[in-house]
Design an enzyme around this catalytic site. Structure first.
Site, PDB file in Angstrom:
ATOM      1  N   HIS A  44      25.888 -22.733  -0.820  1.00  0.00           N
ATOM      2  CA  HIS A  44      25.898 -21.558  -0.600  1.00  0.00           C
ATOM      3  C   HIS A  44      27.468 -20.970  -1.059  1.00  0.00           C
ATOM      4  CE1 HIS A  44      23.129 -21.569   2.973  1.00  0.00           C
ATOM      5  NE2 HIS A  44      22.241 -21.799   1.878  1.00  0.00           N
ATOM      6  N   THR A  70      18.772 -22.814  -8.975  1.00  0.00           N
ATOM      7  CA  THR A  70      18.579 -23.363  -7.620  1.00  0.00           C
ATOM      8  C   THR A  70      17.207 -22.890  -6.405  1.00  0.00           C
ATOM      9  OG1 THR A  70      21.053 -22.921  -7.376  1.00  0.00           O
ATOM     10  CG2 THR A  70      19.832 -24.275  -5.744  1.00  0.00           C
ATOM     11  N   VAL A 127      23.947 -22.760 -23.244  1.00  0.00           N
ATOM     12  CA  VAL A 127      25.978 -22.187 -23.306  1.00  0.00           C
ATOM     13  C   VAL A 127      26.689 -22.742 -23.287  1.00  0.00           C
ATOM     14  CG1 VAL A 127      26.340 -19.358 -23.290  1.00  0.00           C
ATOM     15  CG2 VAL A 127      24.021 -20.120 -23.374  1.00  0.00           C
TER      16      VAL A 127
END
Length: 614
Positions: A547, A134, A267
C-alpha cells in the site's frame, strides 16, 4: 480429459514441481484462446499516438479503456510485464505469485529496529509486474477510504477530490454484487469491475463478527455511509475468480482498432524538450530494440508508487541535488520520491483454536481434488478465499486524534496463520527468515488457528525512494523509515490490544482461542503480552501489504512538496500527467487497489475535458 489435466497441473503448481511458465503455456492450450489470453499484438506499432500510457496497473487499464472510447484518438498502453494466466485466478493461491515474474521482487533498504525477523533484515515490498499490475498478485480486498480522507484532500487545495466527487468515480467503475447491500446508493452496478462477496465463509469468520459486535462495534458496509465497524470482506472477485484490472477493463475492449497494448515493453525515458519543457513521447526497449514513439497530446504515467517516480527522475524530473549527484540533467526540480508512506501491519498475533469443525490448512486444500473441482466447476469453496482474509473492520484507538470518524487502525480476520502451509510459502512471501520460523512457528505447523492483523492506516513516519544509478534497469532504493515516530508504535500496539480483546469475548469461547505465546527470540527477555513485548514483536515482523503511496504527491503550486497539480499534471512540465497511487498526499483509510481504479476514472474524465476544448 481436459478437466483432469487442469486438476493435475494446478496440483503440481501448488508444489512448485515445475516452472509456472510451463504450466501456464499448457493451460492456455487446454482452456483455449477464447478463455485465456490474449491479445493479438498490433501488426504495426505506429510512430505517433494521441496518448501513451505507461503502466497497465488498475489506473492504466482504466485509462486505456476510457480514452479509447473516443474513436478518433489513438491510444498506446505499454507494460513491462506479461499477461496474466489461469493460475492467478485462484484467490487462495495469492501468496504463490510473490515468487513469479509477476512480482518486481523489490526489497526495502535495511533499517535498524524494524523488519528484524526478515531475511537479511529487509522487508519484502511486492509490486505487480504484468498487464493488470498489482491487481494480479494482491489480496483482492476492496476498500475506498474514509469520508474525512477526501475532506482533508480537498482542504489541502486539491479541488475536485472531495468525498462526493470521488464517490462518483468509485461507483462508475463498480459492478457490485453484494448480497447484504443490493440496493445501496453507495455502490455502482453498471461498471466493469466486479465487486462482491467471497463465495466461501468459514463459521469462525461469523464468530469474529459476533465478537466485534459484542464489544460495541457496528456490523456495516465499510464502503457505505460510515466506515467505523466490521464486515465480511468485499473483494474484486467474479464467479469465485480474481477480477484483475486487465480482466475488468482491457479484455472487453481489446477489439478496438484505436487501442494498442504492448506487453513485455520497458519504458526507459520520457522524451522532453528541455527548452519548452514539453513532453513529446517516450523511449522503450522491446524485443531488445530501443524504440521511440511520439505523442500528439500527452504521456500519462500509471506505473505505480515506485516506477512512476523512478521514470520521472531518470528523465530529469526530481530533486535537483539527487539528480545532479547521479549526473542526470535536471529538467524540473520537484520533490519526486519523497513523502513515501505505507500501511505497515503485524502478522504475529496468532491464536490456536479448538472446536473448529473445519480445517483450512493449505496441506488439505491443495491435496484434496474436491476443492479444485468445486472451484473449477462452480467458482465456490475455500479456494475462493482471498488468501484466507474473511473479514475486516476499522477502529479508533485511544491514540486517535483525527477528526470525525476517521479510524487509525484496520483489523483483519485471517483464517490461518504464517504456519498454515508449514512455512513453505506464506512466511517466504513476507520474507520471514528461517531462524524465526523455526523458533516461533514450526511447532504449530498446519494447526487450526486464526490471526488478527492490525494495520496502521495513517503513519506519521515517512520514507523516500531514490535512484540507485542512471541505469533504468537498476532497482531504486527504498527507505521505509518505519516507526520513526513514536505515535506509530503506540497505535500499532493499541491495535494488537484490540485484537486480543476480540479473541477474549464470550462469542469466541466456543473455539477456546489460546494466544500463541512462543516469543520471538529477540523479545524473549521481555514479559510476554506486555506493551514492551508487542513493540518488540512489531519491530520483528514489520510487514507491508502493498500500500505504498505519496511519491508523486498531488497538491497546488503553493505546496513545495507537490509533484502534480489537482488535475494530475506535472508541475512545470507540459503534456505529462501521473495517474496512480503515487499522487495520494497522505495515506487513506483504504487498501490501494480500489483507489487506483478511481484515480484512473477521474483522470480519464479530466483528460477528456482538457482536449474537448481543442
Amino acid at each position: 480429459m481436459k478437466f483432469i489435466l487442469i486438476l493435475v497441473l494446478i496440483f503440481v503448481a501448488g508444489s512448485f514441481a515445475v516452472p509456472f511458465t510451463y504450466l501456464e503455456s499448457v493451460l492456455r492450450h487446454v482452456r483455449g484462446p477464447k478463455q485465456y489470453a490474449i491479445s493479438r499484438e498490433p501488426e504495426v506499432v505506429f510512430s505517433e499516438y494521441d496518448f501513451v500510457i505507461v503502466g497497465a496497473g488498475p489506473a492504466g487499464c482504466v485509462l486505456a479503456n476510457r480514452l479509447s472510447e473516443i474513436p478518433e484518438w489513438k491510444i498506446l498502453l505499454l507494460e513491462a510485464g506479461r499477461w496474466e494466466t489461469l493460475l492467478s485466478d485462484i484467490p487462495m493461491m495469492v501468496s504463490y505469485f510473490q515468487f513469479t515474474d509477476f512480482n518486481w521482487h523489490y526489497l526495502m533498504e535495511r533499517q535498524e529496529g524494524v523488519c528484524e525477523a526478515m531475511t537479511d533484515g529487509r522487508c519484502h515490498w511486492p509490486r505487480g509486474r504484468g498487464v493488470g499490475g498489482t491487481s494480479i498478485i494482491n489480496y483482492m480486498i476492496y476498500t475506498r477510504g474514509n469520508r474525512q480522507d477526501f475532506l482533508d484532500l480537498e482542504a489541502a487545495g486539491n479541488y475536485g477530490w472531495g468525498p462526493n466527487e470521488t464517490l462518483y468515480y468509485y461507483m462508475k467503475s463498480e459492478r457490485s454484487k453484494l448480497a447484504a447491500h443490493p440496493y445501496s446508493r453507495y455502490h455502482g452496478r453498471d461498471g466493469y469491475l466486479s465487486v462482491g462477496d467471497v463465495p466461501y465463509r468459514s463459521k469462525m469468520a461469523t464468530t469474529f463478527l459476533d465478537a466485534t459486535a459484542e464489544l460495541g462495534n457496528k456490523i456495516l458496509d465499510y464502503n457505505g455511509e460510515d466506515q467505523l465497524g466490521f464486515s465480511f470482506v468485499q473483494s474484486t472477485i467474479e464467479n469465485g475468480k480474481r477480477c484483475s484490472a486487465a480482466k475488468a477493463f482491457l479484455r472487453p475492449v481489446l477489439g478496438r482498432k484505436n487501442l494498442h497494448v504492448l506487453a513485455n515493453t520497458r519504458v526507459t525515458k520520457i522524451l522532453i524538450n528541455p527548452r519548452s519543457k514539453a513532453v513529446y513521447g517516450v523511449e522503450f526497449i522491446r524485443k531488445r530494440q530501443l524504440t521511440q514513439v511520439f505523442t500528439r497530446k500527452e504521456v500519462i504515467l500509471s506505473s505505480g508508487a515506485f516506477n512512476s517516480p523512478q521514470l520521472l527522475m531518470l528523465s530529469g524530473i526530481g530533486p535537483k541535488e539527487h539528480l545532479e549527484e547521479l549526473g542526470i540533467p535536471v529538467v524540473q526540480d520537484l520533490r519526486v520520491g519523497k513523502n513515501l508512506q505505507d500501511h505497515i501491519s503485524f502478522l504475529g498475533l496468532t491464536f490456536l483454536a479448538s472446536n473448529v469443525g473445519e480445517s483450512l490448512s493449505e496441506k488439505i486444500l491443495l491435496n484434496d481434488p474436491k476443492y479444485l473441482i468445486e472451484w473449477l466447476r462452480y467458482g465456490r469453496g475455500p479456494l475462493t478465499l482471498t488468501g484466507g482474509v474473511e473479514a475486516i473492520g476499522y477502529v479508533k484507538t485511544k491514540y486517535n486524534n483525527f477528526p470525525g470518524n476517521q479510524p487509525d487502525i484496520e483489523l483483519f480476520f485471517l483464517r490461518g496463520s504464517l504456519s498454515s502451509d508449514g512455512g513453505s510459502t506464506y512466511r517466504k512471501s513476507f520474507h520471514i527468515n528461517e531462524e524465526t520460523y523455526e523458533a516461533v512457528y514450526r511447532e504449530i505447523d498446519y494447526a487450526d488457528c486464526f490471526t488478527i492483523i492490525p494495520m496502521l492506516l495513517h503513519p506519521e513516519s515517512k520514507g523516500e525512494l531514490r535512484l540507485k544509478s542512471r541505469d533504468p534497469f537498476a532497482w531504486p532504493k527504498f527507505y521505509g523509515n518505519y516507526l520513526t515516530k513514536d505515535i506509530d508504535v503506540k497505535r500499532m500496539v493499541a491495535g494488537i490490544r484490540e485484537g486480543i480483546r476480540i479473541a477474549e469475548t464470550k462469542a469466541f469461547k466456543i473455539h477456546q482461542p489460546r494466544i500463541h505465546d512462543k516469543p520471538f527470540p529477540k523479545c524473549a527477555h521481555l514479559k510476554f503480552n506486555s506493551d514492551e513485548y508487542w513493540e518488540c514483536a512489531v519491530r520483528m515482523i514489520t510487514a507491508t501489504l502493498h500500500h505504498q503511496v505519496g511519491t508523486c504527491k498531488m497538491g497546488p503550486k503553493t505546496d513545495p512538496e507537490a509533484v502534480v497539480d489537482p488535475e494530475l499534471r506535472v508541475h512545470g512540465i507540459d503534456f505529462l500527467r501521473v495517474a496512480d497511487t503515487s499522487i495520494i498526499p497522505k495515506s487513506w483509510s483504504a487498501h490501494t487497489n480500489a483507489p487506483s481504479f478511481m484515480i484512473g476514472e477521474k483522470a480519464a474524465d479530466m483528460i477528456k475535458r482538457t482536449w474537448s476544448r481543442f
